[in-house]
Design an enzyme around this catalytic site. Structure first.
Site, mmCIF file in Angstrom:
data_model
loop_
_atom_site.group_PDB
_atom_site.id
_atom_site.type_symbol
_atom_site.label_atom_id
_atom_site.label_comp_id
_atom_site.label_asym_id
_atom_site.label_seq_id
_atom_site.Cartn_x
_atom_site.Cartn_y
_atom_site.Cartn_z
ATOM 1 N N GLY B 16 0.724 -1.248 0.058
ATOM 2 C CA GLY B 16 0.136 0.006 0.131
ATOM 3 C C GLY B 16 0.902 1.110 -0.015
ATOM 4 O O GLY B 16 2.136 1.418 0.633
ATOM 5 N N GLY B 18 -0.810 4.708 0.024
ATOM 6 C CA GLY B 18 -1.538 6.048 0.121
ATOM 7 C C GLY B 18 -1.090 6.834 1.368
ATOM 8 O O GLY B 18 0.198 6.608 1.524
ATOM 9 N N TRP B 20 -1.104 6.962 4.717
ATOM 10 C CA TRP B 20 -0.583 5.913 5.854
ATOM 11 C C TRP B 20 0.512 4.838 5.417
ATOM 12 O O TRP B 20 1.142 4.729 5.840
ATOM 13 C CB TRP B 20 -1.993 5.306 6.341
ATOM 14 C CG TRP B 20 -2.033 4.542 7.836
ATOM 15 C CD1 TRP B 20 -2.791 3.466 8.119
ATOM 16 C CD2 TRP B 20 -1.128 4.934 8.779
ATOM 17 N NE1 TRP B 20 -2.399 3.188 9.264
ATOM 18 C CE2 TRP B 20 -1.247 4.016 9.818
ATOM 19 C CE3 TRP B 20 -0.159 5.871 9.089
ATOM 20 C CZ2 TRP B 20 -0.762 3.882 11.174
ATOM 21 C CZ3 TRP B 20 0.514 5.815 10.417
ATOM 22 C CH2 TRP B 20 0.123 4.898 11.365
ATOM 23 N N PHE B 121 -10.104 -3.078 -0.831
ATOM 24 C CA PHE B 121 -8.913 -3.524 -1.722
ATOM 25 C C PHE B 121 -8.460 -5.070 -1.150
ATOM 26 O O PHE B 121 -7.681 -5.722 -1.726
ATOM 27 C CB PHE B 121 -7.993 -2.959 -2.043
ATOM 28 C CG PHE B 121 -8.340 -1.321 -2.748
ATOM 29 C CD1 PHE B 121 -9.580 -1.516 -3.647
ATOM 30 C CD2 PHE B 121 -7.953 -0.086 -2.591
ATOM 31 C CE1 PHE B 121 -10.041 -0.453 -4.424
ATOM 32 C CE2 PHE B 121 -8.153 0.851 -3.383
ATOM 33 C CZ PHE B 121 -9.303 0.770 -4.122
ATOM 34 N N LYS B 144 -7.863 0.005 9.493
ATOM 35 C CA LYS B 144 -8.530 0.112 10.899
ATOM 36 C C LYS B 144 -10.045 -0.564 10.321
ATOM 37 O O LYS B 144 -10.318 -0.464 9.189
ATOM 38 C CB LYS B 144 -9.003 1.445 11.332
ATOM 39 C CG LYS B 144 -7.822 1.914 12.114
ATOM 40 C CD LYS B 144 -7.895 2.999 12.824
ATOM 41 C CE LYS B 144 -6.951 3.715 13.723
ATOM 42 N NZ LYS B 144 -6.956 4.717 14.621
ATOM 43 N N ALA B 177 -1.968 9.994 9.831
ATOM 44 C CA ALA B 177 -0.588 9.629 9.138
ATOM 45 C C ALA B 177 0.195 10.775 9.224
ATOM 46 O O ALA B 177 1.453 11.084 9.080
ATOM 47 C CB ALA B 177 -1.152 9.171 7.874
ATOM 48 N N LYS B 272 -14.700 2.750 17.802
ATOM 49 C CA LYS B 272 -14.543 4.277 18.440
ATOM 50 C C LYS B 272 -15.406 5.085 17.496
ATOM 51 O O LYS B 272 -15.615 6.477 18.150
ATOM 52 C CB LYS B 272 -13.038 4.624 18.326
ATOM 53 C CG LYS B 272 -12.450 4.386 17.179
ATOM 54 C CD LYS B 272 -11.708 5.509 16.522
ATOM 55 C CE LYS B 272 -11.150 5.488 15.080
ATOM 56 N NZ LYS B 272 -10.220 6.248 14.783
ATOM 57 N N ARG B 338 -13.798 13.577 12.068
ATOM 58 C CA ARG B 338 -14.879 14.046 11.336
ATOM 59 C C ARG B 338 -16.120 13.359 11.967
ATOM 60 O O ARG B 338 -17.209 13.997 11.909
ATOM 61 C CB ARG B 338 -14.759 13.110 10.073
ATOM 62 C CG ARG B 338 -13.429 13.664 9.303
ATOM 63 C CD ARG B 338 -13.706 13.288 7.971
ATOM 64 N NE ARG B 338 -14.041 12.017 7.503
ATOM 65 C CZ ARG B 338 -13.945 11.521 6.342
ATOM 66 N NH1 ARG B 338 -13.628 12.549 5.297
ATOM 67 N NH2 ARG B 338 -14.474 10.341 6.041
ATOM 68 N N LYS B 365 -17.946 9.555 2.835
ATOM 69 C CA LYS B 365 -18.959 9.084 3.917
ATOM 70 C C LYS B 365 -18.356 8.749 5.134
ATOM 71 O O LYS B 365 -17.137 8.532 5.172
ATOM 72 C CB LYS B 365 -19.764 7.579 3.423
ATOM 73 C CG LYS B 365 -20.395 7.635 2.162
ATOM 74 C CD LYS B 365 -21.663 8.248 2.311
ATOM 75 C CE LYS B 365 -22.704 8.289 1.120
ATOM 76 N NZ LYS B 365 -23.820 9.120 1.453
#
Lengths: 416, 416
Positions: B16, B18, B20, B121, B144, B177, B272, B338, B365
């Site tokens: 990965g 991205g 993070w 993914f 997560k 991140a 959380k 958020r 979302k």
């Protein structure tokens, strides 16, 4: 069920009438009314008498009235206006709260005393009460903080219990009096775990002197031998079980959890102020919410370690990590408390926290700084500073020995 | 000490790239350099290839250069600029991070795979990797969340581990991140507890299909029988002990605590978000920090109960109440995440959270709303909604069945 066969009811006195004491009177008075088989319907509130003039912005100020412009006794104003216009303005008290300026008279026949006094008044008030209370009375201490010095740690509840020779529990939580008075939702923790008592114990003839009041120290663990001297509640009274103690404090807007751990509940209310300073120092660096949350988490675990090290018989991990008096009070204090705000401003402006205190607090002192010094003095005397790296870092920042930027390095766990 | 006699070194691949994933590459690359006897000095980072044009505000944009104005391969840009200009702009990556767009090639000879992929993914990438990895490799999942439905709960780490027939732990904490990339202090929790493995186990010939990947449900506890099929690490490699796993992730600015509890670490990062919604709903009412802290505390205890009810073999109270992946991540999420912000605005403005989501999130979302629905669907299927009054209240607020003002009443513990 618990009241079957009980012929008497518990009389409750609130010892103290400041912001928090008056709030306690209000909610306790609501609860005695809700449980008439358990509690006498009048709640006495001891008032440290003073002369008060009704402020012009009070709803009770009447410009045409002669008395409105003259100083009047605070106890008289409370009993006639059903409001403590000086310390809890704008909140109507239930009519069954009776303000009483006569300390011994206010506790007459009281089987439950709720202490809500400023820290420094506790010894004096207890000395005036000694020998004048119901010998089997029980107390709950709502004053936060502990006395820590090089010599050891003394809980407020222990100080009250020993001076009066009665059992004293503790109440502490994420509580701001004015919010509770307005019936905004919050929670608290009550620690209540009376030892077995002797139903034949004689009425004590006096109180121990200050020098007889033991300190808790690692070499001298929490003295419990004295429990044998405590006088048991007579069978005519409803038992003071967890269930009935909860009924005295729990409200729809003030949720109560009862635990056994008086030491943990008391320590939480004191040590959280050191954590709030640490969180403020780090937040002032602009490191973001993760850094702040990390410092809070480390601080909670240092509270746990402190409790276990010095109150091994009683302090439980869960008191700090699961109860309002622990994790929730830490959260509140690190979101907007004075210790947090002043520490944050100190880091952000490069000033010392003592300068910020002078500028912003109008002569008042932060609780966190004195607790940090006292705890450090105690830990140093035990050679245990290194076991509490965050508490020690806060002390060293206050002293100017290290900078907030060094906190991560100072609290970094060593690889095994 | 642990490396004595080891002839081989661990090769690490970050799956990965991205925000993070690139941050993980940076810190892992710093750590392999710091521990050259344990780790191969190159860290492969699998990049989902795309064409990227250097933004004009990038420090790498050169108006005079022809290439600066043309789209280029992301992997090429990362390897030449040592920066992921698209997903982690402004952060220089160590030269030992090598971007590789070829998925099977990127994991060639890797004994440690760090998965940092968007949730959706994971199945596809794992299916492409199956049979092409080192059979005794181990993985850590940094994504997560959990998959919750009426049928049961599936951890991301379980999904990875089962599809690849390897052991997979989890990493989660109060982590943003970009802050970690800037080396601002934070903490994390790594869950790592491989079962005993068979050193004679055959190399698996393929991966199970989706239908073979078990769900965790109360009637079918966490399957551990498969551990016997896992292939043990050969003796030529340094052991992948807690100590050595910690060395892969711990930095002076990123403190790592290692626990055994994969379920607890994974649940914390998902549940959380429900708590953050609850805290936002209450804070939007203007009830103050005590109410907010109370809701957070109640939420942490519902996480504990959830973990114990559905992962009784593994989930521990302390994972939620003492670790970064639990209490600290809750704190961070309820301070400025958020979910918290949108819920607060919804209550304060009287809008539904879905309206706020549409207005403020630019088509994205909230994680919390879908998790709240999924968890409710699962709890309802088990007949256990009443045991999780806060989670259930959040669901009912989202559905318009109850109002945020009712939260205290809905979560009020019943007197015994």
């Amino acid at each position: 069920m618990a009241t079957l066969g009980a012929q008497k009811k518990h009389k409750v006195t609130i010892v103290g009438s400041g912001n928090w004491g008056t709030t306690m009177s209000k909610l306790v008075a609501e609860n005695v009314e809700a449980h008439p088989t358990l509690f006498d319907q009048t709640v006495q509130m001891w008032v440290y008498e003073e002369d008060v003039t009704i402020p012009k912005d009070s709803r009770h100020f009447d410009p045409g009235s002669e008395t409105s412009n003259k100083p009047q006794k605070l106890s008289h104003l409370i009993n006639t206006l059903h409001e403590n216009i000086k310390y809890l303005p704008g909140i109507t008290l239930p009519p069954n709260v009776v303000a009483n300026p006569d300390l011994p008279d206010s506790v007459k026949e009281a089987t439950i005393m709720v202490f809500v006094l400023p820290h420094q008044f506790i010894p004096r008030v207890c000395d005036q009460l000694a020998g004048k209370i119901v010998p089997f009375a029980r107390a709950i201490c709502c004053t936060k903080g502990v006395d820590v010095s090089e010599k050891g740690i003394r809980l407020m509840s222990e100080a009250i219990g020993m001076r009066l020779n009665i059992y004293c529990g503790a109440l502490s939580g994420a509580n701001i009096a004015s919010e509770i008075a307005q019936e905004k939702y919050s929670e608290t923790t009550v620690a209540y775990d009376p030892p077995p008592m002797d139903s034949r114990a004689p009425t004590p003839s006096g109180s121990p002197t200050s020098s007889q009041v033991d300190l808790i120290s690692p070499s001298k663990p929490n003295p419990s031998a004295r429990s044998a001297r405590l006088k048991a509640l007579p069978a005519e009274y409803p038992p003071l079980s967890h269930e009935n103690v909860r009924k005295l404090f729990h409200r729809p807007y003030f949720h109560v959890r009862i635990v056994d751990d008086v030491a943990g509940v008391s320590l939480g209310g004191a040590l959280k102020n050191i954590i709030a300073l640490a969180a403020g120092f780090v937040d002032g660096l602009g490191w973001g919410d993760n850094a702040k949350a990390a410092v809070m988490r480390v601080g909670i675990l240092e509270m746990v370690a402190f409790g276990k090290a010095f109150f091994e018989d009683s302090a439980k991990t869960s008191t700090f990590t699961e109860e309002s008096c622990g994790v929730a009070d830490v959260i509140t204090s690190c979101m907007g408390g004075r210790n947090f705000k002043c520490a944050k401003k100190a880091t952000a402006t490069g000033k010392s926290i003592f300068e910020v205190e002078q500028e912003d607090l109008n002569g008042q002192k932060l609780q966190g700084t004195s607790t940090a010094y006292e705890v450090n003095s105690f830990l140093r005397s035990q050679g245990l500073e290194a076991d509490y790296p965050l508490f020690t870092a806060v002390y060293n920042i206050l002293e100017g020995n290290v900078k907030p930027e060094q906190i991560p390095q100072l609290i970094e766990p060593k690889a095994k």
